[in-house]
Design a protein around this motif. Structure first.
Motif, PDB file in Angstrom:
ATOM      1  N   LEU A  94       7.566   9.733  -2.715  1.00 43.09           N
ATOM      2  CA  LEU A  94       8.961   9.303  -2.744  1.00 43.09           C
ATOM      3  C   LEU A  94       9.601   9.623  -1.399  1.00 43.09           C
ATOM      4  O   LEU A  94       9.189  10.576  -0.736  1.00 43.09           O
ATOM      5  CB  LEU A  94       9.732  10.048  -3.839  1.00 43.09           C
ATOM      6  CG  LEU A  94       9.154  10.015  -5.252  1.00 43.09           C
ATOM      7  CD1 LEU A  94       9.987  10.895  -6.177  1.00 43.09           C
ATOM      8  CD2 LEU A  94       9.126   8.601  -5.780  1.00 43.09           C
ATOM      9  N   SER A  95      10.593   8.837  -1.022  1.00 46.37           N
ATOM     10  CA  SER A  95      11.253   9.092   0.260  1.00 46.37           C
ATOM     11  C   SER A  95      12.718   8.694   0.186  1.00 46.37           C
ATOM     12  O   SER A  95      13.091   7.828  -0.600  1.00 46.37           O
ATOM     13  CB  SER A  95      10.580   8.265   1.356  1.00 46.37           C
ATOM     14  OG  SER A  95      10.776   6.885   1.104  1.00 46.37           O
ATOM     15  N   ILE A 114      10.299  11.929   3.970  1.00 47.88           N
ATOM     16  CA  ILE A 114       9.334  11.946   2.874  1.00 47.88           C
ATOM     17  C   ILE A 114       9.552  13.172   1.984  1.00 47.88           C
ATOM     18  O   ILE A 114       9.758  14.271   2.475  1.00 47.88           O
ATOM     19  CB  ILE A 114       7.908  11.997   3.476  1.00 47.88           C
ATOM     20  CG1 ILE A 114       7.668  10.755   4.345  1.00 47.88           C
ATOM     21  CG2 ILE A 114       6.836  12.133   2.422  1.00 47.88           C
ATOM     22  CD1 ILE A 114       7.824   9.463   3.632  1.00 47.88           C
ATOM     23  N   MET A 115       9.453  12.956   0.680  1.00 45.98           N
ATOM     24  CA  MET A 115       9.530  14.090  -0.258  1.00 45.98           C
ATOM     25  C   MET A 115       8.121  14.592  -0.556  1.00 45.98           C
ATOM     26  O   MET A 115       7.138  14.000  -0.141  1.00 45.98           O
ATOM     27  CB  MET A 115      10.213  13.652  -1.558  1.00 45.98           C
ATOM     28  CG  MET A 115      11.646  13.241  -1.362  1.00 45.98           C
ATOM     29  SD  MET A 115      12.443  12.817  -2.927  1.00 45.98           S
ATOM     30  CE  MET A 115      13.138  11.233  -2.480  1.00 45.98           C
ATOM     31  N   PHE A 135       9.619   4.389  -2.988  1.00 51.76           N
ATOM     32  CA  PHE A 135       8.521   5.069  -3.679  1.00 51.76           C
ATOM     33  C   PHE A 135       7.259   4.321  -3.275  1.00 51.76           C
ATOM     34  O   PHE A 135       7.120   3.130  -3.561  1.00 51.76           O
ATOM     35  CB  PHE A 135       8.823   4.962  -5.173  1.00 51.76           C
ATOM     36  CG  PHE A 135       7.736   5.287  -6.173  1.00 51.76           C
ATOM     37  CD1 PHE A 135       6.382   5.119  -5.934  1.00 51.76           C
ATOM     38  CD2 PHE A 135       8.101   5.731  -7.433  1.00 51.76           C
ATOM     39  CE1 PHE A 135       5.424   5.396  -6.896  1.00 51.76           C
ATOM     40  CE2 PHE A 135       7.151   6.001  -8.410  1.00 51.76           C
ATOM     41  CZ  PHE A 135       5.808   5.820  -8.125  1.00 51.76           C
ATOM     42  N   PHE A 136       6.371   5.010  -2.552  1.00 50.07           N
ATOM     43  CA  PHE A 136       5.114   4.403  -2.120  1.00 50.07           C
ATOM     44  C   PHE A 136       4.042   4.754  -3.147  1.00 50.07           C
ATOM     45  O   PHE A 136       3.731   5.931  -3.339  1.00 50.07           O
ATOM     46  CB  PHE A 136       4.692   4.952  -0.761  1.00 50.07           C
ATOM     47  CG  PHE A 136       5.674   4.652   0.349  1.00 50.07           C
ATOM     48  CD1 PHE A 136       5.499   3.555   1.176  1.00 50.07           C
ATOM     49  CD2 PHE A 136       6.791   5.461   0.537  1.00 50.07           C
ATOM     50  CE1 PHE A 136       6.414   3.275   2.192  1.00 50.07           C
ATOM     51  CE2 PHE A 136       7.700   5.193   1.553  1.00 50.07           C
ATOM     52  CZ  PHE A 136       7.508   4.095   2.376  1.00 50.07           C
ATOM     53  N   GLY A 137       3.500   3.745  -3.812  1.00 50.91           N
ATOM     54  CA  GLY A 137       2.340   3.953  -4.680  1.00 50.91           C
ATOM     55  C   GLY A 137       1.118   3.754  -3.803  1.00 50.91           C
ATOM     56  O   GLY A 137       0.855   2.641  -3.351  1.00 50.91           O
ATOM     57  N   LEU A 138       0.419   4.851  -3.514  1.00 49.11           N
ATOM     58  CA  LEU A 138      -0.701   4.775  -2.568  1.00 49.11           C
ATOM     59  C   LEU A 138      -2.025   4.929  -3.280  1.00 49.11           C
ATOM     60  O   LEU A 138      -2.115   5.622  -4.297  1.00 49.11           O
ATOM     61  CB  LEU A 138      -0.594   5.908  -1.539  1.00 49.11           C
ATOM     62  CG  LEU A 138       0.686   5.994  -0.711  1.00 49.11           C
ATOM     63  CD1 LEU A 138       0.652   7.261   0.143  1.00 49.11           C
ATOM     64  CD2 LEU A 138       0.830   4.754   0.170  1.00 49.11           C
TER      65      LEU A 138
END
Ligand code: AMP
Ligand code: GLY
Length: 424
Positions: A197-198, A207-208, A270-273
Motif C-alpha cells: 500500500l502507498s 510506501i507503507m 495498492f500494488f498487488g505484486l
C-alpha cells in the motif's frame, strides 16, 4: 476537524481507529459504518453509492475532510462530487480511480510505460477472444473481466475448454455484469503474492509496510476466492532487493505515468505484486486500502494519518516522514460459515468486551450490526478481523489466534493457517 469516513467494513474500522487517534479530529462520522465503528464515530444509514446523500450529509455536518474507503464509489466518481461541493476529500477522482476500475486501462498503462507485468491482450468481442484462444496452446491462462467484479472477475483456466467456457461466462453470459464488456487475457505467472500500500499526492509516493493476504476461503489455499481471510505484515518475502526493484521500476513509474496521462492520482495506490522468478510483476492495482491489509498495516502507522492524508490532497507528501512501528501484525478474519457463497446473518456475538483495554489487540468489525435489543449481531460474510501486534510475526500470529477464541457466535468460521508460511 470534522471527518467523515465512507464505508462500513473492517478496512473502514481500521481507518476510523487510526483517524480517531489524531489530535486534529474533534468529531468523526461514518456512513454507513457498522456496530464497531459506531463505538467511535457517529454513523448514519447512507449507502456508499448514494452520492447525493453522502454529499448532503457532509454539508449538513460541516465536515472538513471526507475519506472514501471502498473501490465502487471511487471508481464511480464520489471524490469528484465531494470536491465539487467544496469539501476536501481523500481518495482518487474518477479519472484516476480507473487504475483499479479497468484492467484494460491498467494493463495498457503498464505496457506504455514499461512497468513490469504479465503479457496480455485485450478483447471487446468474444469471437476474437475465442479465435485468440483457439490459436494459443499455452496453459494455464488467466481471464479477467475488465471492470469491478467484487474481486471475483479473474478466472485461471488450465485447459482450452475451460478458457472457452470462461469467455462465454464473462463476455456472453455476463456473469460479472457490464464488467465483462471487455476482457483481458493474460499470461499465467507463478510466485508469492505481496500487497504493498502507498500514499500518493499526485507526484510523490510513500510506501507503507508490506503485507500478505490469504484470499481463498479454506486452509491450504483451497476453496473459493474471497475478499481476504487474513493477513500478516510485514511480509518477510518482501526483501530489500524486491523493494529496490519496485522502487526503480514500479512505484514512481506508476505515479508518473498517471500524471503524464492527465490522470493525477491522489490517495492510496495498492500494488498487488507477484514475486516471480524473473522479478516482481504487477498483478493488479487497487485505488484504495486493502481489506484486510489495512487491518495489519494501519495499527503500526506512527504518523498522524489525517496529516498524511491532508499532505496527499495538498501535494506536500514529500515533507512527510512516513514511519511504522518496528513490530509485526497478524489479522485473522472470523467469517460466517458458508462465506463467500451463502450464509446466515443475525447471530449474537459474545465476548467482544474482552478486547477492551488490551494493548496490541484489535477487533475490527466488518459485517456487524445492532439488533432490535441493541445487541451486536453478525451481518455479513466477513464478520470480524481479529488482529494482534507483537515483536515478531510468529508471536503476533500466536496472539491473534488466541484472541479468536475470545469471541463466539453461531456459524463462526476461520482459516487456521493465516501466516503459517512463516513457520516453514
Ligand atoms: P487480481 O484481481 O488481478 O489481483 O487477481 C486475483 C488473483 O488472481 C490474484 O491475487 C492472483 O492470485 C490471481 N492472478 C491474477 N493474475 C494472475 C496471473 N497473471 N498469473 C497468475 N495468477 C494471477
Ligand atoms: N484484500 C484484497 C483487497 O482488498 O483487494
Amino acid at each position: 476537524m470534522k471527518v467523515l469516513i465512507v464505508g462500513g467494513g473492517g478496512r473502514e474500522h481500521a481507518i476510523a481507529t487510526c483517524v480517531k487517534k489524531s489530535p486534529k479530529v474533534e468529531k468523526l462520522y461514518c456512513v454507513p459504518g457498522n456496530a464497531g465503528i459506531a463505538q467511535i464515530a457517529e454513523c448514519a444509514p447512507i449507502g456508499v453509492m448514494e452520492f447525493d446523500k453522502v454529499v448532503a450529509f457532509a454539508k449538513e455536518k460541516e465536515v472538513d475532510l471526507v475519506i472514501v474507503g471502498p473501490d465502487d464509489p471511487l471508481v464511480g466518481g464520489l471524490a469528484d462530487e465531494i470536491e465539487k461541493a467544496g469539501i476536501r476529500v481523500f481518495g482518487p477522482k474518477k479519472n484516476a480511480a480507473i487504475l483499479e476500475g479497468s484492467k484494460a486501462f491498467s494493463k495498457d498503462l503498464m505496457k506504455k510505460y514499461s512497468i513490469p507485468t504479465a503479457a496480455y491482450e485485450t478483447f471487446d468481442d468474444p469471437k476474437e477472444a475465442i479465435r485468440y484462444l483457439e490459436e494459443s496452446d499455452t496453459y494455464p491462462v488467466v481471464l479477467k473481466a475488465d471492470g469491478l467484479a467484487l474481486g471475483k472477475g479473474v478466472l485461471i483456466c488450465n485447459t482450452k475448454e475451460e478458457a472457452l467456457a470462461g469467455v462465454k461466462e464473462i463476455m456472453e453470459d455476463k456473469k460479472f455484469g457490464s464488467a465483462g464488456n471487455r476482457m483481458v487475457i493474460e499470461e499465467f505467472m507463478t510466485g508469492r503474492e505481496v500487497s504493498v500500500l502507498s500514499f500518493v499526492d499526485g507526484k510523490t509516493i510513500k510506501i507503507m509496510s508490506s503485507a500478505q493476504d490469504h484470499k481463498r476461503a479454506k486452509d491450504n489455499n483451497e476453496g473459493l476466492n474471497t475478499g481476504g481471510m487474513g493477513t500478516f505484515s510485514p511480509s518477510p518475502f518482501y526483501t530489500e532487493d524486491v523493494d529496490a526493484f519496485c522502487k526503480k521500476y514500479i512505484y514512481q513509474a506508476t505515479v508518473d505515468a498517471m500524471k503524464a496521462e492527465g490522470r493525477e492520482f491522489k490517495g492510496i495506490i495498492f500494488f498487488g505484486l507477484m514475486l516471480t522468478e524473473k522479478g516482481p510483476r504487477v498483478l493488479e492495482y487497487n485505488a484504495r486500502f486493502g481489506d484486510p491489509e489495512a487491518q495489519v498495516v494501519l495499527p503500526r502507522l506512527k504518523n498522524d494519518i489525517v496529516e498524511v492524508m491532508e499532505s496527499c490532497i495538498d501535494g506536500t507528501l514529500d515533507q512527510i516522514d512516513l514511519q511504522f512501528e518496528d513490530k509485526a501484525a497478524v489479522c485473522v478474519v472470523l467469517a460466517s460459515d458458508g462465506y463467500p457463497v451463502s450464509y446466515k446473518k443475525g447471530f449474537e456475538i459474545q465476548g467482544l468486551e474482552k478486547f477492551d483495554g488490551k494493548e496490541d489487540y484489535f477487533c475490527f468489525h466488518a459485517g456487524t450490526a445492532f439488533n432490535e435489543q441493541g445487541n451486536i449481531v453478525t451481518n455479513g460474510g466477513r464478520v470480524l478481523g481479529v488482529t494482534a501486534k507483537a515483536d515478531t510475526l510468529l508471536e503476533a500470529r500466536k496472539k491473534a489466534y488466541e484472541a479468536t477464541e475470545w469471541v463466539q457466535f453461531e456459524n463462526k468460521y476461520m482459516r487456521h493457517d493465516i501466516g503459517k508460511a512463516l513457520e516453514q
